[in-house]
Design a protein around this motif. Sequence first.
Motif, PDB file in Angstrom:
ATOM      1  N   ASN A   1      17.537  -3.844  68.489  1.00  0.00           N
ATOM      2  CA  ASN A   1      17.452  -2.895  67.397  1.00  0.00           C
ATOM      3  C   ASN A   1      16.005  -2.670  66.979  1.00  0.00           C
ATOM      4  O   ASN A   1      15.192  -3.587  66.979  1.00  0.00           O
ATOM      5  CB  ASN A   1      18.259  -3.408  66.200  1.00  0.00           C
ATOM      6  CG  ASN A   1      19.749  -3.465  66.482  1.00  0.00           C
ATOM      7  OD1 ASN A   1      20.267  -2.639  67.222  1.00  0.00           O
ATOM      8  ND2 ASN A   1      20.435  -4.430  65.883  1.00  0.00           N
ATOM      9  N   VAL A   2      15.713  -1.434  66.610  1.00  0.00           N
ATOM     10  CA  VAL A   2      14.401  -1.099  66.082  1.00  0.00           C
ATOM     11  C   VAL A   2      14.583  -0.322  64.790  1.00  0.00           C
ATOM     12  O   VAL A   2      15.627   0.292  64.559  1.00  0.00           O
ATOM     13  CB  VAL A   2      13.567  -0.258  67.078  1.00  0.00           C
ATOM     14  CG1 VAL A   2      13.287  -1.037  68.340  1.00  0.00           C
ATOM     15  CG2 VAL A   2      14.252   1.058  67.409  1.00  0.00           C
ATOM     16  N   ASP A   3      13.578  -0.350  63.958  1.00  0.00           N
ATOM     17  CA  ASP A   3      13.574   0.393  62.704  1.00  0.00           C
ATOM     18  C   ASP A   3      13.169   1.828  63.012  1.00  0.00           C
ATOM     19  O   ASP A   3      12.004   2.097  63.315  1.00  0.00           O
ATOM     20  CB  ASP A   3      12.574  -0.272  61.743  1.00  0.00           C
ATOM     21  CG  ASP A   3      12.510   0.416  60.385  1.00  0.00           C
ATOM     22  OD1 ASP A   3      12.965   1.567  60.271  1.00  0.00           O
ATOM     23  OD2 ASP A   3      11.981  -0.205  59.441  1.00  0.00           O
ATOM     24  N   GLU A   4      14.129   2.751  62.953  1.00  0.00           N
ATOM     25  CA  GLU A   4      13.831   4.142  63.305  1.00  0.00           C
ATOM     26  C   GLU A   4      12.802   4.757  62.365  1.00  0.00           C
ATOM     27  O   GLU A   4      12.001   5.600  62.764  1.00  0.00           O
ATOM     28  CB  GLU A   4      15.115   4.974  63.305  1.00  0.00           C
ATOM     29  CG  GLU A   4      16.070   4.639  64.437  1.00  0.00           C
ATOM     30  CD  GLU A   4      15.483   4.914  65.808  1.00  0.00           C
ATOM     31  OE1 GLU A   4      14.687   5.868  65.948  1.00  0.00           O
ATOM     32  OE2 GLU A   4      15.811   4.173  66.754  1.00  0.00           O
ATOM     33  N   GLY A   5      12.812   4.334  61.104  1.00  0.00           N
ATOM     34  CA  GLY A   5      11.804   4.834  60.180  1.00  0.00           C
ATOM     35  C   GLY A   5      10.409   4.414  60.589  1.00  0.00           C
ATOM     36  O   GLY A   5       9.453   5.209  60.485  1.00  0.00           O
ATOM     37  N   ALA A   6      10.275   3.184  61.099  1.00  0.00           N
ATOM     38  CA  ALA A   6       8.981   2.706  61.567  1.00  0.00           C
ATOM     39  C   ALA A   6       8.524   3.494  62.792  1.00  0.00           C
ATOM     40  O   ALA A   6       7.334   3.790  62.937  1.00  0.00           O
ATOM     41  CB  ALA A   6       9.056   1.209  61.888  1.00  0.00           C
TER      42      ALA A   6
ATOM     43  N   ASP B   1       9.451   6.601  63.415  1.00  0.00           N
ATOM     44  CA  ASP B   1       9.097   7.929  62.892  1.00  0.00           C
ATOM     45  C   ASP B   1       7.642   7.963  62.443  1.00  0.00           C
ATOM     46  O   ASP B   1       6.905   8.917  62.752  1.00  0.00           O
ATOM     47  CB  ASP B   1       9.986   8.288  61.695  1.00  0.00           C
ATOM     48  CG  ASP B   1      11.424   8.596  62.073  1.00  0.00           C
ATOM     49  OD1 ASP B   1      11.684   8.878  63.265  1.00  0.00           O
ATOM     50  OD2 ASP B   1      12.286   8.554  61.172  1.00  0.00           O
ATOM     51  N   ARG B   2       7.229   6.942  61.698  1.00  0.00           N
ATOM     52  CA  ARG B   2       5.856   6.913  61.181  1.00  0.00           C
ATOM     53  C   ARG B   2       4.845   6.818  62.316  1.00  0.00           C
ATOM     54  O   ARG B   2       3.799   7.484  62.292  1.00  0.00           O
ATOM     55  CB  ARG B   2       5.684   5.753  60.210  1.00  0.00           C
ATOM     56  CG  ARG B   2       6.478   5.908  58.920  1.00  0.00           C
ATOM     57  CD  ARG B   2       6.109   4.875  57.895  1.00  0.00           C
ATOM     58  NE  ARG B   2       6.488   3.519  58.292  1.00  0.00           N
ATOM     59  CZ  ARG B   2       7.691   2.985  58.086  1.00  0.00           C
ATOM     60  NH1 ARG B   2       8.658   3.705  57.525  1.00  0.00           N
ATOM     61  NH2 ARG B   2       7.953   1.738  58.455  1.00  0.00           N
TER      62      ARG B   2
ATOM     63  N   ASP C   1       0.594  -4.329  64.092  1.00  0.00           N
ATOM     64  CA  ASP C   1       0.875  -4.055  65.501  1.00  0.00           C
ATOM     65  C   ASP C   1      -0.170  -4.685  66.411  1.00  0.00           C
ATOM     66  O   ASP C   1      -1.348  -4.773  66.060  1.00  0.00           O
ATOM     67  CB  ASP C   1       0.881  -2.543  65.759  1.00  0.00           C
ATOM     68  CG  ASP C   1       2.061  -1.840  65.102  1.00  0.00           C
ATOM     69  OD1 ASP C   1       2.959  -2.529  64.574  1.00  0.00           O
ATOM     70  OD2 ASP C   1       2.072  -0.595  65.121  1.00  0.00           O
TER      71      ASP C   1
ATOM     72  N   GLN D   1       5.461  -6.130  69.212  1.00  0.00           N
ATOM     73  CA  GLN D   1       5.344  -4.679  69.213  1.00  0.00           C
ATOM     74  C   GLN D   1       3.872  -4.328  69.296  1.00  0.00           C
ATOM     75  O   GLN D   1       3.032  -4.941  68.639  1.00  0.00           O
ATOM     76  CB  GLN D   1       6.002  -4.045  67.996  1.00  0.00           C
ATOM     77  CG  GLN D   1       5.407  -4.387  66.648  1.00  0.00           C
ATOM     78  CD  GLN D   1       6.174  -3.687  65.538  1.00  0.00           C
ATOM     79  OE1 GLN D   1       7.404  -3.640  65.539  1.00  0.00           O
ATOM     80  NE2 GLN D   1       5.456  -3.109  64.581  1.00  0.00           N
TER      81      GLN D   1
ATOM     82  N   GLY E   1      10.978  -3.604  70.122  1.00  0.00           N
ATOM     83  CA  GLY E   1      12.352  -3.899  70.498  1.00  0.00           C
ATOM     84  C   GLY E   1      12.528  -4.134  71.973  1.00  0.00           C
ATOM     85  O   GLY E   1      13.619  -3.957  72.507  1.00  0.00           O
TER      86      GLY E   1
ATOM     87  N   GLN F   1       8.916   2.768  73.241  1.00  0.00           N
ATOM     88  CA  GLN F   1       9.524   3.688  72.287  1.00  0.00           C
ATOM     89  C   GLN F   1       8.848   5.050  72.268  1.00  0.00           C
ATOM     90  O   GLN F   1       9.507   6.067  72.049  1.00  0.00           O
ATOM     91  CB  GLN F   1       9.463   3.079  70.869  1.00  0.00           C
ATOM     92  CG  GLN F   1      10.166   1.750  70.717  1.00  0.00           C
ATOM     93  CD  GLN F   1      11.670   1.867  70.795  1.00  0.00           C
ATOM     94  OE1 GLN F   1      12.231   2.910  70.456  1.00  0.00           O
ATOM     95  NE2 GLN F   1      12.334   0.812  71.232  1.00  0.00           N
TER      96      GLN F   1
END
Length: 282
Positions: free
Chosen positions: A2-7, A9-10, A69, A83, A112, A116
């Motif tokens: 799983n990854v944070d889609e909001g992260a 997006d940024r 990061d 990441q 993840g 990405q």
Amino acid sequence: MNVDEGAIDRREAFLRALVGDAAALARAGFARQTGQAVSMKGPQDYLTETDGQVEDHLRARIAEAFPEDGFLGEEGGGEPGAQAWVVDPIDGTANFARSIPHFCISIAFIAGGEVQLGAIVNPVLDEVYFARLGRGASLNGRPIHVSATTDIAATSFEMGWSNRRPLARYIAALNELFEAGSNVRRGACGALGLAYVADGRSDGYAELHMNSWDCLAGLLLVREAGGVTGPFLSLGGLLAGAPVLAAAPGVAGVLSQATGISLLAGPDLLTEANEEDQRKTA
């Protein structure tokens, strides 16, 4: 994983702006390059002043925006971690050094366990390739797709050369492809070679050994454009490098057979075990 889609997006918005700044630096360096001295890191391995300038700029911008990061660059190395951004500031440096406008900047973001985001920009032609996992690939905002060819006699493959593998293997692969009826070329810029597969300019690209900063963005582009690839991250390629194959589905088997590079059966994951092994050997 799983990854944070909001992260993501940024980071996608950040990367879209970042490639423009980096391209401007590279264009300025290219304009100054004619007649300038070129350093050598090894046989057929060139280094220009612009390589370092672009990588330093990217490293600083990423550290400012996302200090959590990791960063792995061709020139300065780094610690990728869970990441990270993986960067080649100038791929195709031999072309760049000879004032041949076939070079690019390649940037990938891993989280993840998978790539990405990927961006490849040719600064001279102002062509920006972009891909996000699961959301397709584009060239200057226009969706792209790999070629639909199934006729090997109509194919045009590109094959990169690496002195890390025996020359005989490279020659044997070329010979088999020519005998199969394909045209084979070499543009001396692997990242653009992969991007050209993604938008159908080439039907396939292969190299017996490639570094992660050269290929991660391009491999994502090809998969998101409907192509198939070989495994890379699962072979430990993030830090050690690995074979690379990317092709249109209708002719991928011929390229795989000629090069001996297997096709990827599923997602190319950087597993936690592989990641830990890589940290220990870094």
